[in-house]
Every structure is written in structure tokens, then in C-alpha cells.
Motif scaffolding. Structure first.
Motif, short mmCIF file in Angstrom:
data_model
loop_
_atom_site.label_atom_id
_atom_site.label_comp_id
_atom_site.label_asym_id
_atom_site.label_seq_id
_atom_site.Cartn_x
_atom_site.Cartn_y
_atom_site.Cartn_z
N LEU A 10 0.84 -1.20 0.00
CA LEU A 10 0.00 0.00 0.00
C LEU A 10 0.87 1.25 0.00
N ILE A 13 0.40 7.44 2.71
CA ILE A 13 -0.49 8.59 2.63
C ILE A 13 0.08 9.64 3.56
N ARG A 24 -8.83 12.17 -5.59
CA ARG A 24 -8.81 10.94 -6.38
C ARG A 24 -8.85 9.73 -5.46
N ASN A 28 -11.64 6.78 -5.26
CA ASN A 28 -11.30 5.35 -5.29
C ASN A 28 -11.87 4.63 -4.09
N ARG A 101 -13.19 -9.57 -13.51
CA ARG A 101 -12.07 -10.30 -12.94
C ARG A 101 -11.82 -9.86 -11.50
N ARG A 102 -12.23 -8.62 -11.17
CA ARG A 102 -12.01 -8.16 -9.81
C ARG A 102 -12.75 -9.03 -8.80
N ILE A 106 -10.90 -10.97 -5.73
CA ILE A 106 -11.27 -10.79 -4.32
C ILE A 106 -11.73 -12.13 -3.74
N VAL A 109 -8.91 -14.33 -2.73
CA VAL A 109 -8.27 -13.93 -1.47
C VAL A 109 -9.17 -14.29 -0.29
N LEU B 45 -12.85 1.97 5.68
CA LEU B 45 -11.86 1.61 4.66
C LEU B 45 -10.70 2.61 4.67
N CYS B 49 -6.72 2.09 5.52
CA CYS B 49 -5.65 2.55 4.62
C CYS B 49 -4.64 3.40 5.36
N VAL B 104 -4.90 -6.37 5.76
CA VAL B 104 -3.86 -5.86 4.87
C VAL B 104 -3.90 -6.57 3.52
N GLN B 105 -4.12 -7.88 3.55
CA GLN B 105 -4.13 -8.62 2.29
C GLN B 105 -5.29 -8.18 1.39
N ILE B 106 -6.47 -8.02 2.00
CA ILE B 106 -7.61 -7.55 1.22
C ILE B 106 -7.35 -6.14 0.71
N LEU B 107 -6.81 -5.29 1.58
CA LEU B 107 -6.53 -3.91 1.18
C LEU B 107 -5.56 -3.89 0.00
N ASP B 108 -4.56 -4.74 0.04
CA ASP B 108 -3.60 -4.81 -1.06
C ASP B 108 -4.32 -5.09 -2.38
N VAL B 109 -5.21 -6.08 -2.36
CA VAL B 109 -5.92 -6.43 -3.58
C VAL B 109 -6.83 -5.29 -4.02
N VAL B 110 -7.57 -4.73 -3.06
CA VAL B 110 -8.46 -3.62 -3.38
C VAL B 110 -7.67 -2.46 -3.96
N TYR B 111 -6.52 -2.19 -3.37
CA TYR B 111 -5.69 -1.11 -3.88
C TYR B 111 -5.26 -1.38 -5.33
N LEU B 113 -6.81 -3.15 -7.49
CA LEU B 113 -7.95 -3.15 -8.41
C LEU B 113 -8.59 -1.78 -8.60
N PHE B 114 -8.54 -0.95 -7.56
CA PHE B 114 -9.29 0.31 -7.64
C PHE B 114 -8.42 1.55 -7.69
N CYS B 115 -7.16 1.43 -7.36
CA CYS B 115 -6.33 2.63 -7.30
C CYS B 115 -5.24 2.64 -8.36
N LYS B 117 -5.76 1.44 -11.47
CA LYS B 117 -6.41 1.34 -12.78
C LYS B 117 -6.01 2.53 -13.66
#
Lengths: 118, 118
Positions: A10, A13, A24, A28, A101-102, A106, A109, B45, B49, B104-111, B113-115, B117
Motif C-alpha cells: 500500500l 499517505i 482521487r 477510489n 475479474r475483480r 477478491i 483472497v 476503509l 488505509c 492488509v491482504q484484502i486492502l492490497d488487492v483492493v488497492y 484493483l481500484f487505485c 487502474k
DNA sequence: TCTACATATTCAAAGAAGCTTATATGTGAA
DNA sequence: TTCACATATAAGCTTCTTTGAATATGTAGA
């Protein structure tokens, strides 16, 4: 406590971020939040799991979930509106399949973390 | 449509599953659903982060989120009750940090996929 | 002990989400 | 076209979630 920095990719920030960057990021977060809300419903989560093994008709899903027609249809409508599944009509029946695919990533995981424990 | 089987490691769910297996799966789905609900709130969320970059006090989080004291405290309470964060007191201020590698693992994936892109 | 500060908790109100029932749409077959 | 089946949508109700306001707790310093 464990050390986040070692496990996570990550981004940092910090207060040097521009207003545009922060906006942004908030967008997100909002988008991710909607996505997570869409899949955090137990019924919808199960639907996605079932679809991960191949397309299913609405009636099949009703049986797999032991849920009523309208409820399943509404859950599918929600997933459709989020772009996570898509319908394919074949005669009278409608088959649903995953389009995003997202969702699969998810789910992978989540499966790792909640189903392979112990 | 894309081919799920190629991308996913999810297990096949079929009609030969025993009742015990199905029950276990439903329990897992319920647990995962609760976890996802906990992190699918936009404010929570963002808190996760921010904590991913290191522990933060409640006041810091209030400023980072531009949210009120009570709201942030309640969001932290929810994350605490799910075991995702833990408090550390230092004098009058309380610092929160992540405790659950799953977050953290979920956040990594979400990041991913959504950040990242575009 | 009294005061100020940081955080937590409680409770009532507002809002969002989900379910059920009823109804509508679309398709195939008679 | 009429009927039956598969699915979708709508309306109303209930339940869950979130929030704000007020209050409580815990700590440091005077």
C-alpha cells in the motif's frame, strides 16, 4: 502487533499530497467501498462463489441458496448493476456468469483467508 | 465473457458435497460476509488505509478523514470488535494500529484493483 | 482534588438495505 | 392468441446501519 510495512504494498499517505490526489483517493475509496458492499452480502457472496464454477440459471441459484425467486433475482440485479455478472438468455431460462475479474480476484483472497484456515 | 477457471483457484461446488461440507461453507461465507461488511464502509476503509502506513491517534484520524470525534470513535469501535485494529494508550492519546493480516491482504488487492487502474 | 483534554459510550433519529407479496415482462408451445 | 414457465420489477414493511448530541471515562497537570 505485526509489521505492516513488510507485508503490504500500500502507498504511503502523507500530508504532502495535493488536493487533487486526495480527491482521487477519496473517489477510489468510494468506488471500492461500493464494490465491497456489493459482495459483502452473504447471499450475493454465495452467488458469486457458485458462478465461479461456471454459469448458472436463476432457478439453479434459487435451489443452491434455498432462497426465493424474487430475492435471488434482486440480488442478481444488484450484482448486474455493479457490472459483476451478466445474463445470457437461452429460451425461457437466463444464465448468469461472472464478468469482472475483480470479483474473482477478491473471491480468491477471501477463500484463502476464510476457507483454508485451520 | 472471460474464463474463470483459468484465473481462479476457487473450489468446485457440486451436488456431491456432504451436508457437513455445505454447512461449513455456509459458516465460512457468513464469517467472510461479516468481515467484508466491516471493511466496506467508506470511512472504515479509509481508516484501514491510513493505519496501513503506521499507527495513528484518534485525533489524527479525525483530521485525515475530516470527520467528527464520535463518528471516528464508533468506526474504530466496530473495527476493534472485529479484531481488525487495536489501541495503545500513551498518556492521554490512544494510538490505533492494524492487527489482522487479512485486512492488509484484502486492502492490497483492493488497492491493486481500484487505485492502480487506468 | 479540580480542571482540561482525549477518547468512548449511549440513545434516539434518519437512512439504507433486504425480504415478501403481488404483478409485469418475455419466451415457447399448443 | 392463449397458456405456462422463467425471470424481473415494484410496493410496503421490517430490520440494520450510521450519525449527531449528550454524557461518561480515564489521564495528566496545576
Amino acid at each position: 502487533m505485526f509489521d505492516n510495512q513488510k507485508e503490504s504494498n500500500l502507498p504511503v499517505i502523507n500530508s504532502e499530497m495535493s488536493e487533487a490526489e486526495i480527491n482521487r483517493m477519496m473517489e477510489n475509496a468510494c468506488e471500492a467501498s461500493n464494490f465491497l458492499k456489493a459482495i459483502s452480502h452473504e447471499g450475493r457472496l454465495m452467488i458469486l462463489c457458485h458462478l465461479a464454477t461456471g454459469e448458472k440459471s436463476v432457478t439453479e441459484l434459487e435451489q443452491l441458496l434455498s432462497a426465493r425467486q424474487a430475492a435471488v433475482s434482486q440480488q442478481l440485479a444488484r450484482l448486474r448493476s455493479e457490472g459483476l455478472v451478466e445474463p445470457r438468455r437461452d429460451g425461457k431460462t437466463i444464465y448468469y456468469s461472472l464478468t469482472d475479474r475483480r470479483a474473482v480476484q477478491i473471491l480468491d483472497v477471501v477463500y484463502e483467508l476464510f476457507c483454508k484456515k485451520g
